[in-house]
Scaffold this motif. Structure first.
Motif, short mmCIF file in Angstrom:
data_model
loop_
_atom_site.label_atom_id
_atom_site.label_comp_id
_atom_site.label_asym_id
_atom_site.label_seq_id
_atom_site.Cartn_x
_atom_site.Cartn_y
_atom_site.Cartn_z
N SER A 94 16.44 -0.20 -5.26
CA SER A 94 16.37 -0.03 -6.71
C SER A 94 17.77 0.05 -7.31
CB SER A 94 15.59 1.25 -7.04
OG SER A 94 14.27 1.16 -6.53
N PHE A 95 18.71 0.65 -6.60
CA PHE A 95 20.09 0.73 -7.05
C PHE A 95 20.66 -0.68 -7.20
CE2 PHE A 95 24.57 2.43 -6.07
CZ PHE A 95 24.72 2.97 -7.34
N ILE A 96 20.40 -1.54 -6.21
CA ILE A 96 20.83 -2.93 -6.30
C ILE A 96 20.17 -3.62 -7.48
CG2 ILE A 96 20.77 -5.18 -5.14
CD1 ILE A 96 20.92 -3.69 -2.47
N ALA A 97 18.85 -3.39 -7.63
CA ALA A 97 18.10 -4.05 -8.70
C ALA A 97 18.60 -3.64 -10.08
CB ALA A 97 16.61 -3.73 -8.56
N ASP A 98 19.00 -2.38 -10.25
CA ASP A 98 19.57 -1.94 -11.52
C ASP A 98 20.80 -2.78 -11.89
OD1 ASP A 98 17.69 0.07 -11.93
OD2 ASP A 98 18.94 1.65 -11.03
N HIS A 99 21.63 -3.07 -10.90
CA HIS A 99 22.81 -3.88 -11.14
C HIS A 99 22.43 -5.34 -11.42
CE1 HIS A 99 24.61 -0.40 -9.11
NE2 HIS A 99 25.74 -0.75 -9.68
N GLU B 232 27.44 14.60 0.38
CA GLU B 232 27.40 15.59 1.45
C GLU B 232 26.32 15.15 2.43
OE1 GLU B 232 26.79 19.48 -0.06
OE2 GLU B 232 28.58 19.49 -1.33
N GLY B 233 26.72 14.95 3.66
CA GLY B 233 25.76 14.47 4.64
C GLY B 233 25.73 12.96 4.69
N ALA B 234 24.54 12.39 4.79
CA ALA B 234 24.39 10.95 4.98
C ALA B 234 24.85 10.18 3.74
CB ALA B 234 22.93 10.62 5.28
N ALA B 235 25.35 8.95 3.97
CA ALA B 235 25.74 8.09 2.87
C ALA B 235 24.55 7.83 1.96
CB ALA B 235 26.28 6.77 3.41
N HIS B 236 24.82 7.85 0.65
CA HIS B 236 23.81 7.57 -0.39
C HIS B 236 22.71 8.62 -0.43
CE1 HIS B 236 24.90 3.04 0.33
NE2 HIS B 236 25.91 3.73 -0.17
N SER B 237 22.95 9.80 0.16
CA SER B 237 21.91 10.83 0.17
C SER B 237 21.62 11.35 -1.24
CB SER B 237 22.34 11.99 1.07
OG SER B 237 23.57 12.54 0.64
N LEU C 212 28.19 -4.45 -1.40
CA LEU C 212 28.91 -5.41 -2.22
C LEU C 212 28.28 -5.57 -3.59
CD1 LEU C 212 29.34 -8.19 0.50
CD2 LEU C 212 31.18 -6.74 -0.39
N LEU C 213 26.97 -5.30 -3.68
CA LEU C 213 26.23 -5.52 -4.91
C LEU C 213 26.02 -4.25 -5.71
CD1 LEU C 213 23.56 -7.83 -3.29
CD2 LEU C 213 25.73 -8.49 -4.31
N MET C 214 26.51 -3.14 -5.22
CA MET C 214 26.31 -1.85 -5.88
C MET C 214 27.57 -1.47 -6.65
SD MET C 214 24.46 0.19 -2.74
CE MET C 214 22.95 -0.41 -1.97
N GLY D 84 0.77 -1.23 0.00
CA GLY D 84 0.00 0.00 0.00
C GLY D 84 0.80 1.28 0.00
N SER D 85 2.12 1.20 0.05
CA SER D 85 2.96 2.41 0.10
C SER D 85 3.41 2.78 -1.31
CB SER D 85 4.18 2.17 0.98
OG SER D 85 5.08 3.25 0.91
N ASP D 86 3.48 4.09 -1.57
CA ASP D 86 3.98 4.59 -2.85
C ASP D 86 5.51 4.70 -2.87
OD1 ASP D 86 1.41 4.85 -3.89
OD2 ASP D 86 1.19 6.90 -3.12
N HIS D 87 6.14 4.49 -1.70
CA HIS D 87 7.58 4.66 -1.61
C HIS D 87 8.30 3.47 -2.24
CE1 HIS D 87 11.51 5.83 -0.10
NE2 HIS D 87 11.65 4.62 0.43
N VAL D 88 9.22 3.75 -3.17
CA VAL D 88 10.09 2.74 -3.75
C VAL D 88 11.51 3.02 -3.28
CG1 VAL D 88 10.91 1.64 -5.86
CG2 VAL D 88 8.58 2.57 -5.76
N CYS D 89 12.08 2.12 -2.53
CA CYS D 89 13.38 2.33 -1.89
C CYS D 89 14.47 2.59 -2.94
CB CYS D 89 13.74 1.11 -1.06
SG CYS D 89 15.42 1.12 -0.40
N PRO D 90 15.13 3.77 -2.92
CA PRO D 90 16.21 4.04 -3.89
C PRO D 90 17.38 3.07 -3.77
CG PRO D 90 15.45 6.08 -2.86
CD PRO D 90 14.85 4.95 -2.09
N GLY D 91 17.74 2.69 -2.53
CA GLY D 91 18.85 1.76 -2.34
C GLY D 91 18.55 0.39 -2.92
#
Length: 238
Positions: free
Chosen positions: A96-101, A225-230, A207-209, A87-94
């Motif tokens: 998705s980054f793994i999935a792209d690879h 700048e700031g948090a990792a993977h921001s 390891l997978l990115m 039910g959430s519209d949020h798609v995790c960028p991290g």
């Protein structure tokens, strides 16, 4: 910040001879790290296994499947616990980054007796919408209301989150907003039985990115700048 990055605008410039001297010193550290990683990987492969006794059933676009089905006739399976909450519209960028690879890499590791599947609690129609948007074709099934995501500590009940922290990343973490997190789990199939051989969470998934390794070679590194993977976005949102 992953590491301090020297000022790009006035970075130190030296002669080729001086650069080579500094590079050779750094090379010794790189070689030592490579050998240390070789030892660590060997230790990982030697970790003991746990037999999966529970029968997990998942929803796929074609119907019901079991964990054994996801092996697709191979003896090894990697599961991406994709953070996609029902039910959430949020798609995790991290994730998705793994999935792209994974989308391109799996054509190689499937030839090495390793299958891949993503698993989320979200229902199949929600998963299929994300797959279509992002152009992914790998197997991605729904664990629905099963115990799978909870057993592998990537989903949390309200009670678990309120009891001194959620059981995540081999400890307790204060996870107040998310009901789901991400991770990677490895399985083996031997004589018809399935075994859990390894799981990793948080930065273990780096390891997978592979793109991060390319960025780490560049002068600006990950340019964070700031948090990792921001800086990270879905690949259609940059």
């Amino acid at each position: 910040m992953i590491a301090d990055i020297p000022n790009f605008a006035d970075h130190k410039v030296v002669s080729q001879e001086e650069e080579l001297k500094a590079r050779m010193k750094h090379l010794r550290d790189e070689v030592a790290l490579t050998h240390a990683l070789d030892r660590l990987r060997a230790e990982r492969r030697a970790l003991p296994w746990v037999r999966v006794e529970k029968q997990y059933v998942f929803d796929a676009p074609t119907g019901k499947v079991e964990l054994l089905d996801l092996f697709e006739g191979r003896s090894q399976l990697v599961v991406h616990h994709f953070m996609l909450t029902p039910g959430s519209d949020h798609v995790c960028p991290g994730c998705s980054f793994i999935a792209d690879h994974t989308e391109t890499a799996r054509q190689h590791f499937e030839q090495a007796d390793l299958s891949f599947a993503a698993i989320s609690r979200a229902p199949v129609p929600q998963i299929e919408r994300v797959k279509k948007r992002m152009g992914w074709t790998f197997a991605w099934v729904s664990s629905g209301d099963s115990d799978f995501n909870y057993d592998f500590t990537v989903a949390f009940t309200p009670e678990a989150k309120g009891d001194g922290g959620a059981p995540y990343n081999f400890g307790k973490e204060r996870i107040t907003k998310a009901d789901d997190m991400f991770g990677i789990s490895m399985f083996a199939m031997r004589d018809g039985a399935v075994y859990h051989t390894y799981s990793t969470y948080r930065r273990g998934a780096e390891l997978l990115m592979g793109a991060l390794n390319w960025l780490d070679l560049a002068p600006k590194g990950r340019n964070e700048e700031g948090a990792a993977h921001s800086w990270l976005r879905l690949h259609d949102a940059y």
